[in-house]
Design a protein around this motif. Structure first.
Motif, mmCIF file in Angstrom:
data_model
loop_
_atom_site.group_PDB
_atom_site.id
_atom_site.type_symbol
_atom_site.label_atom_id
_atom_site.label_comp_id
_atom_site.label_asym_id
_atom_site.label_seq_id
_atom_site.Cartn_x
_atom_site.Cartn_y
_atom_site.Cartn_z
ATOM 1 N N GLU A 1 0.836 -1.196 0.000
ATOM 2 C CA GLU A 1 0.000 0.000 0.000
ATOM 3 C C GLU A 1 0.872 1.249 0.000
ATOM 4 O O GLU A 1 1.782 1.388 0.809
ATOM 5 N N VAL A 2 0.595 2.143 -0.916
ATOM 6 C CA VAL A 2 1.328 3.403 -1.030
ATOM 7 C C VAL A 2 0.324 4.535 -0.812
ATOM 8 O O VAL A 2 -0.617 4.681 -1.597
ATOM 9 N N PRO A 3 0.477 5.342 0.251
ATOM 10 C CA PRO A 3 -0.510 6.396 0.540
ATOM 11 C C PRO A 3 -0.800 7.308 -0.637
ATOM 12 O O PRO A 3 -1.947 7.701 -0.859
ATOM 13 N N PHE A 4 0.223 7.658 -1.398
ATOM 14 C CA PHE A 4 0.020 8.531 -2.553
ATOM 15 C C PHE A 4 -0.939 7.905 -3.560
ATOM 16 O O PHE A 4 -1.861 8.554 -4.061
ATOM 17 N N LEU A 5 -0.730 6.623 -3.875
ATOM 18 C CA LEU A 5 -1.580 5.959 -4.848
ATOM 19 C C LEU A 5 -2.996 5.770 -4.319
ATOM 20 O O LEU A 5 -3.969 5.854 -5.074
ATOM 21 N N THR A 6 -3.114 5.508 -3.019
ATOM 22 C CA THR A 6 -4.439 5.390 -2.413
ATOM 23 C C THR A 6 -5.222 6.681 -2.583
ATOM 24 O O THR A 6 -6.398 6.678 -2.979
ATOM 25 N N MET A 7 -4.573 7.814 -2.314
ATOM 26 C CA MET A 7 -5.239 9.102 -2.457
ATOM 27 C C MET A 7 -5.546 9.389 -3.918
ATOM 28 O O MET A 7 -6.641 9.881 -4.256
ATOM 29 N N ALA A 8 -4.615 9.094 -4.801
ATOM 30 C CA ALA A 8 -4.836 9.325 -6.233
ATOM 31 C C ALA A 8 -6.013 8.492 -6.737
ATOM 32 O O ALA A 8 -6.829 8.964 -7.543
ATOM 33 N N ARG A 9 -6.121 7.263 -6.246
ATOM 34 C CA ARG A 9 -7.227 6.394 -6.655
ATOM 35 C C ARG A 9 -8.562 6.955 -6.177
ATOM 36 O O ARG A 9 -9.559 6.968 -6.916
ATOM 37 N N GLU A 10 -8.602 7.433 -4.935
ATOM 38 C CA GLU A 10 -9.838 8.026 -4.403
ATOM 39 C C GLU A 10 -10.248 9.254 -5.208
ATOM 40 O O GLU A 10 -11.433 9.445 -5.502
ATOM 41 N N ILE A 11 -9.271 10.076 -5.551
ATOM 42 C CA ILE A 11 -9.569 11.291 -6.314
ATOM 43 C C ILE A 11 -10.085 10.940 -7.708
ATOM 44 O O ILE A 11 -11.100 11.479 -8.173
ATOM 45 N N ALA A 12 -9.384 10.044 -8.384
ATOM 46 C CA ALA A 12 -9.781 9.677 -9.744
ATOM 47 C C ALA A 12 -11.183 9.075 -9.779
ATOM 48 O O ALA A 12 -11.973 9.367 -10.690
#
Length: 394
Positions: free
Chosen positions: A271-282
Motif C-alpha cells: 500500500e502506497v498512501p500517494f496511490l491510495t489518495m490518487a485512486r480516491e480522487i480519480a
C-alpha cells in the motif's frame, strides 16, 4: 642521470591530550610520560580548559583534575558535555583519593573514566589508549552515519523528482487529448492545496489534512482525469453537448482511472498512501454531496475528503475556462455558482472555506491563465495527432 628521491609519507598526526591540573609538577610528569605517543598540552584552570576545548585544534582527550583553583572539576566536565562542540571529547577525571570517588557523580557529569592519584604509568597509558580507541570507533560510525544520511537525502530527493515527473507525464498524457484544458492541471493542484491549508484546523478535517496529506493531495491532484485516456476521441473532443449515451461513456473515465491506479498498487504489492489518495480522487471527484453524482452516487461524508476538495477545484476551473461550446465565466460568476450549490454538489464546509479564500483561487487562475497561443498550439497538436493516427483511441 640523477635518481629522483623516494617520496616519503608524512607521519600521521599524534592525538592531542589536554592535561588539566593546577600542580605544575603533575603536568610535567604526565607530559614526560606521554610525549613519545601523543601531543600533550597543559592547562591549570577551568577557563584555560574551556579555551583549549573550543579552539580550532581541540584535544582528542582530556585528563581533568577533580579539584581546580577556579572551579570544581566535575562542574567543568558537566559544562564540556553540555556543549555540542565539546561533548564528544572523552574526559578522564584525575582524583587524589580513590575512596572519595563517587561513581554516580562521575557518570552523571559525563566523565568517561577516572584514574586515582598517585598516577600509575601503565594505568594512565592503558586508559588513554582505550578511550582514544573508543572515540575513534565512535567518530568512524558518526562519519558513516552522516554519509549515509546525506546519501538517503539525495536518493529521496531523486526518487521524489522521478515520482513528480512521472505523475506529471501521466497527467499530461490525458490532458493532451483535450484542446480545452490548457494549464488546468497546475491550477487545480494549487486550488486543492489552498483548500487543504484553509481546512487543516477545521474540526471535521484536521485529523486527515495533515502536512503530509496536503503534500500528497498536491501531488495526486494531477491524476484526477487520468482515466480520460480511455475515452474515445469522438466523445472527449466533441465540440458540443454530449448525448445521454455519450455521457455514459464519458462517465467511465472515473472507473478507468481508478482501475489503472489500482493495477499499479497491485503490481507494487504494497500500500502506497500517494496511490491510495490518487485512486480516491480519480474515482470519486465526480460524486456530489447530495448523492446525485457518479459513479457510485455517494452521499455526504461517504465521499473521500480528497475527492471533495478536488471536486470543487475541478468545477471552479471548468467554470472560468473557455470551452469550444461556451465562453468562460468571470471569477465572480463562478463564485456565485459554487455558493448556489453549497450542500447539493459540494460539502458545505468546503464551500465556506472556498468563499473565504476565493481571491486566492482568482490569483492562481490569473497566474496560470491559458493564452490564445497556448490553446492554439494544443489544438494544432491534436489535429496533427488525428491526422497521423488511423482510427481512434478507445
Amino acid at each position: 642521470m640523477n635518481a629522483k628521491p623516494l617520496a616519503v609519507d608524512s607521519p600521521p598526526e599524534k592525538p592531542m591530550i589536554l592535561v588539566v591540573d593546577n600542580t605544575p609538577g603533575s603536568q610535567a610528569w604526565v607530559q614526560h610520560l606521554l610525549e613519545d605517543l601523543y601531543e600533550v598540552q597543559g592547562a591549570g584552570t577551568a577557563e584555560a580548559t574551556w579555551a583549549a576545548a573550543l579552539s580550532d585544534s581541540p584535544p582528542d582527550l582530556i585528563l581533568l583534575a577533580a579539584v581546580l583553583p577556579d572551579a570544581d572539576g566535575y562542574a567543568v566536565c558537566r559544562k564540556l558535555k553540555a556543549n555540542a562542540k565539546t561533548r564528544d571529547i572523552p574526559v578522564i577525571m584525575l582524583t587524589a583519593d580513590v575512596g572519595a570517588v563517587d561513581d554516580h557523580m562521575l557518570f552523571t557529569v559525563g566523565a568517561s573514566d577516572y584514574i586515582a592519584k598517585p598516577l600509575s604509568p601503565p594505568t594512565v597509558r592503558a586508559r588513554i589508549k582505550t578511550h582514544l580507541a573508543l572515540k575513534g570507533a565512535a567518530d568512524f560510525l558518526n562519519d558513516k552515519y552522516s554519509f549515509l544520511q546525506s546519501e538517503i537525502t539525495a536518493r529521496t530527493r531523486e526518487a521524489n523528482a522521478i515520482q513528480d515527473g512521472t505523475i506529471m507525464a501521466m497527467a499530461l498524457l490525458a490532458e493532451t487529448r483535450d484542446a480545452d484544458t490548457g494549464n488546468h492541471i497546475r491550477r487545480t493542484q494549487l486550488y486543492v492545496r489552498a483548500l487543504g491549508w484553509k481546512l487543516c484546523n477545521h474540526p471535521r478535517f484536521k485529523t486527515y489534512l495533515t502536512v503530509a496529506n496536503i503534500t500528497l493531495l498536491f501531488k495526486a491532484a494531477p491524476l484526477h482525469d487520468i482515466g480520460k485516456v480511455g475515452v474515445p476521441d469522438r466523445i472527449l473532443q466533441k465540440p458540443g453537448k454530449l448525448t445521454p449515451e455519450e455521457f455514459e461513456i464519458m462517465k467511465t473515465h472515473t472507473t478507468l482511472g481508478r482501475d489503472a491506479i489500482a493495477h499499479a498498487e497491485l503490481e507494487l504489492g504494497t500500500e502506497v498512501p500517494f496511490l491510495t489518495m490518487a485512486r480516491e480522487i480519480a474515482y470519486c471527484h465526480q460524486e456530489k454531496w447530495d448523492g446525485s453524482g457518479y459513479p457510485q452516487g455517494l452521499v455526504g461524508d461517504d465521499i473521500p475528503i480528497a475527492a471533495r476538495l478536488m471536486a470543487l477545484a475541478d468545477v471552479y476551473d471548468a467554470l472560468i475556462s473557455r470551452r469550444i461550446y461556451r465562453a468562460a465565466m468571470s471569477h465572480a460568476e463562478a463564485v456565485k455558482v459554487i455558493e448556489h450549490v453549497k450542500g447539493k454538489h459540494f460539502d458545505p464546509d468546503v464551500v465556506d472555506a472556498f468563499l473565504e479564500i476565493h481571491e486566492q483561487f482568482n490569483a492562481i487562475a490569473m497566474s496560470y491563465h491559458d493564452s490564445d497561443a497556448d490553446l492554439q498550439k494544443k489544438a494544432d497538436f491534436l489535429e496533427l495527432s488525428r491526422a497521423s493516427t488511423p482510427g481512434e483511441l478507445s
